[in-house]
Design a protein around this motif. Structure first.
Motif, PDB file in Angstrom:
ATOM      1  N   HIS A  94       0.891  -1.093   0.035  1.00  6.81           N
ATOM      2  CA  HIS A  94      -0.107   0.051   0.003  1.00  6.81           C
ATOM      3  C   HIS A  94       0.851   1.216  -0.118  1.00  6.81           C
ATOM      4  CE1 HIS A  94      -3.074  -2.550   0.451  1.00  6.81           C
ATOM      5  NE2 HIS A  94      -2.634  -3.027   1.730  1.00  6.81           N
ATOM      6  N   SER A 119       0.981   4.132  -2.575  1.00  6.08           N
ATOM      7  CA  SER A 119       0.384   5.484  -2.152  1.00  6.08           C
ATOM      8  C   SER A 119       1.611   6.489  -2.576  1.00  6.08           C
ATOM      9  CB  SER A 119       0.658   5.709  -0.582  1.00  6.08           C
ATOM     10  OG  SER A 119       0.667   6.736  -0.182  1.00  6.08           O
ATOM     11  N   ALA A 125       0.464   6.954  -6.561  1.00  2.28           N
ATOM     12  CA  ALA A 125      -0.721   7.895  -6.174  1.00  2.28           C
ATOM     13  C   ALA A 125      -0.385   9.196  -6.231  1.00  2.28           C
ATOM     14  CB  ALA A 125      -1.629   7.685  -5.061  1.00  2.28           C
ATOM     15  N   ALA A 171      -7.293   8.369  -9.102  1.00  2.00           N
ATOM     16  CA  ALA A 171      -7.450   7.861  -7.791  1.00  2.00           C
ATOM     17  C   ALA A 171      -8.423   6.704  -7.734  1.00  2.00           C
ATOM     18  CB  ALA A 171      -8.148   9.088  -6.900  1.00  2.00           C
ATOM     19  N   GLN A 172      -9.276   6.864  -8.319  1.00  2.00           N
ATOM     20  CA  GLN A 172     -10.380   5.339  -8.276  1.00  2.00           C
ATOM     21  C   GLN A 172      -9.602   4.271  -8.498  1.00  2.00           C
ATOM     22  OE1 GLN A 172     -13.158   6.674 -11.260  1.00  2.00           O
ATOM     23  NE2 GLN A 172     -14.564   7.656  -9.794  1.00  2.00           N
ATOM     24  N   LEU A 196      -7.179   3.288  -5.739  1.00  2.00           N
ATOM     25  CA  LEU A 196      -7.757   2.936  -4.537  1.00  2.00           C
ATOM     26  C   LEU A 196      -8.293   1.505  -4.501  1.00  2.00           C
ATOM     27  CD1 LEU A 196      -9.515   6.082  -3.418  1.00  2.00           C
ATOM     28  CD2 LEU A 196      -7.725   5.037  -2.266  1.00  2.00           C
ATOM     29  N   SER A 231      -5.554  -1.033  -4.120  1.00  2.00           N
ATOM     30  CA  SER A 231      -5.176  -0.970  -2.762  1.00  2.00           C
ATOM     31  C   SER A 231      -6.262  -1.988  -1.937  1.00  2.00           C
ATOM     32  CB  SER A 231      -5.134   0.170  -2.105  1.00  2.00           C
ATOM     33  OG  SER A 231      -4.861   0.333  -0.832  1.00  2.00           O
ATOM     34  N   LEU A 232      -7.648  -1.690  -2.127  1.00  2.00           N
ATOM     35  CA  LEU A 232      -8.474  -2.427  -1.532  1.00  2.00           C
ATOM     36  C   LEU A 232      -8.487  -3.648  -1.941  1.00  2.00           C
ATOM     37  CD1 LEU A 232     -11.183  -2.596  -0.208  1.00  2.00           C
ATOM     38  CD2 LEU A 232     -12.442  -2.114  -2.102  1.00  2.00           C
ATOM     39  N   SER A 249      -6.251   2.503   3.771  1.00  2.00           N
ATOM     40  CA  SER A 249      -7.042   3.485   3.417  1.00  2.00           C
ATOM     41  C   SER A 249      -6.339   4.957   3.870  1.00  2.00           C
ATOM     42  CB  SER A 249      -8.648   3.708   4.213  1.00  2.00           C
ATOM     43  OG  SER A 249      -9.116   4.860   4.157  1.00  2.00           O
ATOM     44  N   MET A 287      -3.166   5.697   1.562  1.00  2.00           N
ATOM     45  CA  MET A 287      -3.555   6.045   0.429  1.00  2.00           C
ATOM     46  C   MET A 287      -4.219   7.293   0.133  1.00  2.00           C
ATOM     47  SD  MET A 287      -2.807   3.309  -1.678  1.00  2.00           S
ATOM     48  CE  MET A 287      -2.925   4.104  -2.994  1.00  2.00           C
ATOM     49  N   ALA A 288      -5.016   7.723   1.112  1.00  2.00           N
ATOM     50  CA  ALA A 288      -5.417   9.064   1.354  1.00  2.00           C
ATOM     51  C   ALA A 288      -4.088  10.207   1.239  1.00  2.00           C
ATOM     52  CB  ALA A 288      -6.591   9.339   2.286  1.00  2.00           C
ATOM     53  N   MET A 327      -9.622  10.440   3.748  1.00  2.00           N
ATOM     54  CA  MET A 327     -10.417  10.232   2.396  1.00  2.00           C
ATOM     55  C   MET A 327     -11.520  11.583   2.214  1.00  2.00           C
ATOM     56  SD  MET A 327      -9.670   7.937   0.370  1.00  2.00           S
ATOM     57  CE  MET A 327      -8.603   6.423   0.410  1.00  2.00           C
TER      58      MET A 327
END
Length: 452
Positions: A288, A292, A295, A315-316, A319, A322-323, A375, A378-379, A438
């Motif tokens: 992650h 990141s 990202a 971003a979509q 993410l 990562s999910l 989360s 990544m944010a 987020m």
């Protein structure tokens, strides 16, 4: 109107950029992982001491790394403008600040007994941990130098050398650990001090290799020419950009450090179990972290193109990647926790079963906080890409220290849930940080970028 990239094109671009970064982070973490595995096979008490002493080193290191990470956006901007003078000024002053920071924190590690006793550790853990830090502490200088040069080279899109140097460091660390911890090939059996010597050796070798590459491959920047000359304007710019990054990182790492400290209050066996479970969770976190970083770069490019649609679509995709990794990790942690814990312990270790029994519920908690941890990192990556760092720093501090640490203590000791309670507190802090960060990105930062 600029043609928009499809989701498939974004996926391809993120993987091309992210996979080498992930590999570099995994290789870097492997150095810490090898220490834990070999010390776990050597002696559980040595492992427990290395967990707490290594935490002290890492907290100080990650705080100082904020100045190194500030190099990436500054150098990238200057390089894009063709201003090699600024590239040199920012990178050189980042090295200056990093070395000054090292001088500031070195005494804390050389005289670590008071710190470890203040953290409430047992005399046995304090003695071994202090022996470790007296040697390992000197590695703060090459370690921070490596971080600055990594950021510098990454900003120039020279990531392969970073990966290869890190992989070489893994090999050196494994070899020196094997020789010095256990006393093989005629070397003295040094135990935890051998692990400390190996860590310093790896950091020195990595620093020398990175510096040599930078001096030769990017000779036009003259990084080390008249290195001793101060540049107070550049010094100030790097400092102002770097300290919020360092504090944000410190807030998160401090949450885990507080958890390690509390686990140490519960005893050597709980601390060893905590250390192993945390190593396993941290290894998957490197994926992650690499995503990141990707990202950050992709968001920064979208910002430079003034293209909100590209920012949102990229971003979509990142993410979703990562999910998917987080969900895979959850299944693994819940399916084979005993197998994962057992990898860190010798079959002949008398306390093996006790450590594994305590570690299994911790891995179950880790499975839950994988989603929250992914989360929040990544944010943060997306927010740094659009140059939003001050408010995220405040969000992180409140989520981790105002809420996360008290909840860990309350559940672990107030309600006597012990280790699992401490780890539930970790999950609460990470969940709140991930949610608010987020929200900050999608409800505020994205809207500041024009449609393009």
């Amino acid at each position: 109107m600029t043609p928009q990239m499809t989701h498939t094109q974004h996926l391809r671009a993120i993987l091309v950029l992210g996979l080498p970064l992930i590999g570099s982070h995994v290789a870097q973490f492997a150095i810490w992982l090898i220490d834990a595995v070999m010390l776990g096979w050597y002696d559980v008490q040595a492992l427990a001491a290395q967990v707490i002493a290594g935490m002290v080193f890492f907290v100080l290191f990650i705080m100082g790394s904020g100045f190194a990470w500030a190099v990436m956006p500054m150098v990238a901007e200057a390089e894009a403008a063709g201003d090699t003078t600024q590239v040199r000024r920012y990178t050189r002053m980042a090295m200056w600040i990093s070395m000054l920071f090292g001088l500031l924190v070195l005494p804390v590690m050389i005289w670590a007994e008071a710190v470890l006793y203040a953290l409430g550790q047992s005399p046995e853990v304090v003695a071994l941990g202090a022996d470790y830090l007296r040697v390992a502490g000197w590695g703060i200088f090459p370690a921070l130098l490596v971080m600055v040069l990594k950021s510098y080279l990454a900003a120039l899109e020279r990531t392969r050398v970073v990966l290869w140097v890190t992989l070489s460091a893994v090999a050196v660390n494994a070899l020196v650990n094997y020789v010095l911890i256990f006393g093989h090939w005629g070397a003295p059996e040094m135990g935890i001090v051998g692990a400390a010597v190996a860590s310093v050796a790896v950091q020195v070798v990595s620093g020398v290799l990175m510096a040599l590459y930078a001096a030769v491959a990017t000779a036009e920047h003259e990084l080390f020419v008249r290195f001793w000359r101060p540049d107070w304007e550049a010094f100030g710019k790097v400092f102002r950009l770097g300290w919020p990054i360092g504090i944000t990182n410190l807030a998160e790492v401090g949450l885990f450090a507080a958890a390690s400290t509390m686990m140490g209050w519960l005893g050597t066996i709980p601390l060893a179990a905590h250390g192993i479970a945390l190593q396993i969770a941290s290894l998957t976190f490197m994926v992650h972290l690499g995503l990141s970083n990707a990202a950050t770069i992709r968001a920064g490019r979208a910002l430079g193109r003034v293209n909100r649609a590209e920012l949102v679509r990229g971003a979509q995709v990142v993410l979703a990647l990562s999910l998917g990794m987080a969900l895979l990790t959850v299944v693994t942690f819940l399916s084979v926790p005993e197998l994962l814990m057992g990898l860190f312990l010798s079959p002949d270790e008398p306390q093996r079963d006790a450590v594994i029994a305590l570690g299994v519920p911790l891995l179950a908690a880790a499975a839950v906080f994988q989603l929250a941890d992914a989360s929040q990192v990544m944010a943060l990556g997306l927010l740094r890409g659009v140059q939003d760092t001050r408010v995220p720093m405040v969000i992180a501090a409140i989520s981790y220290w105002v809420i996360g640490v008290p909840v860990s203590y309350g559940l672990g000791f107030g309600l006597d849930w012990q280790g699992p309670g401490v780890w539930i507190g970790l999950t609460v802090g990470l969940f709140l940080a991930g949610s608010f960060l987020m929200g900050r990105f999608w409800l505020h930062s994205v809207r500041k970028v024009p449609q393009g």
